[in-house]
Enzyme design. Structure first.
Site, PDB file in Angstrom:
ATOM      1  N   ASP A   1     -59.418  27.511  20.710  1.00 50.56           N
ATOM      2  CA  ASP A   1     -60.176  27.548  21.966  1.00 50.56           C
ATOM      3  C   ASP A   1     -61.292  28.589  21.902  1.00 50.56           C
ATOM      4  O   ASP A   1     -61.162  29.614  21.232  1.00 50.56           O
ATOM      5  CB  ASP A   1     -59.238  27.867  23.137  1.00 50.56           C
ATOM      6  CG  ASP A   1     -58.285  26.706  23.407  1.00 50.56           C
ATOM      7  OD1 ASP A   1     -58.424  25.676  22.738  1.00 50.56           O
ATOM      8  OD2 ASP A   1     -57.421  26.854  24.275  1.00 50.56           O
TER       9      ASP A   1
ATOM     10  N   CYS B   1     -54.279  33.232  26.349  1.00 46.92           N
ATOM     11  CA  CYS B   1     -55.466  32.669  27.009  1.00 46.92           C
ATOM     12  C   CYS B   1     -56.114  33.741  27.881  1.00 46.92           C
ATOM     13  O   CYS B   1     -57.342  33.844  27.953  1.00 46.92           O
ATOM     14  CB  CYS B   1     -55.095  31.458  27.846  1.00 46.92           C
ATOM     15  SG  CYS B   1     -53.909  30.342  27.050  1.00 46.92           S
TER      16      CYS B   1
ATOM     17  N   CYS C   1     -55.288  28.513  18.295  1.00 48.39           N
ATOM     18  CA  CYS C   1     -55.389  27.297  19.118  1.00 48.39           C
ATOM     19  C   CYS C   1     -56.773  26.677  19.029  1.00 48.39           C
ATOM     20  O   CYS C   1     -56.973  25.531  19.430  1.00 48.39           O
ATOM     21  CB  CYS C   1     -55.036  27.595  20.566  1.00 48.39           C
ATOM     22  SG  CYS C   1     -56.192  28.720  21.373  1.00 48.39           S
TER      23      CYS C   1
ATOM     24  N   CYS D   1     -57.945  25.241  26.777  1.00 46.66           N
ATOM     25  CA  CYS D   1     -56.852  24.721  27.579  1.00 46.66           C
ATOM     26  C   CYS D   1     -57.037  25.063  29.059  1.00 46.66           C
ATOM     27  O   CYS D   1     -57.905  25.855  29.422  1.00 46.66           O
ATOM     28  CB  CYS D   1     -55.538  25.319  27.077  1.00 46.66           C
ATOM     29  SG  CYS D   1     -55.377  27.053  27.509  1.00 46.66           S
TER      30      CYS D   1
END
Ligand code: FES
Length: 122
Positions: A35, A102, A33, A58
């Site tokens: 991140d 995450c 992603c 995110c």
């Protein structure tokens, strides 16, 4: 789809920013992603006296970093290492399956910062 706790920590993240006198800093990223999460620790006598984070990612990444930093604050390094991504997710009343990674990033960032602190002491 997100719990109230996730929305709260996303909208009002705790412990945001740099710690000027940090003695352990960990940066981790997720290649898929893109991140990135950075965690700053101020450790004294084996206890995390202060902790902060900067997350370029995110909403779930921000919420999990916020909660993870709250959970390790005041803990010994050994106790902090036991704070798993599952514990962070439970404290947030869950995450959607596609957002589990995450919380893994948050656990990894804390671990990386502790490792960095230990390296600095060696
Ligand atoms: Fe990758 Fe949230 S989508 S950390």
């Amino acid at each position: 789809m997100y719990s109230e706790k996730v929305m709260d920590h996303f909208s009002n993240p705790r412990n945001v920013g740099e710690l000027k006198d940090a003695n352990g800093i960990g940066t981790v990223g997720n290649a898929t992603c893109g991140d990135i999460m950075k965690v700053y620790l101020k450790v004294e006598n084996g206890i995390i006296q202060d902790v902060s984070f900067k997350t370029f990612g995110c909403g779930a990444a921000i919420a999990t970093s916020s909660m993870a930093t709250e959970m390790v604050k005041g803990k010994s390094l050994e106790e902090a290492l036991k704070v798993s991504n599952i514990a962070v997710m439970e404290a947030l009343d869950g995450l959607p399956p596609q957002k589990v990674h995450c919380s893994v990033l948050a656990e990894e960032a804390i671990h990386a910062a502790i490792e960095d602190y230990r390296k600095n002491q060696a």
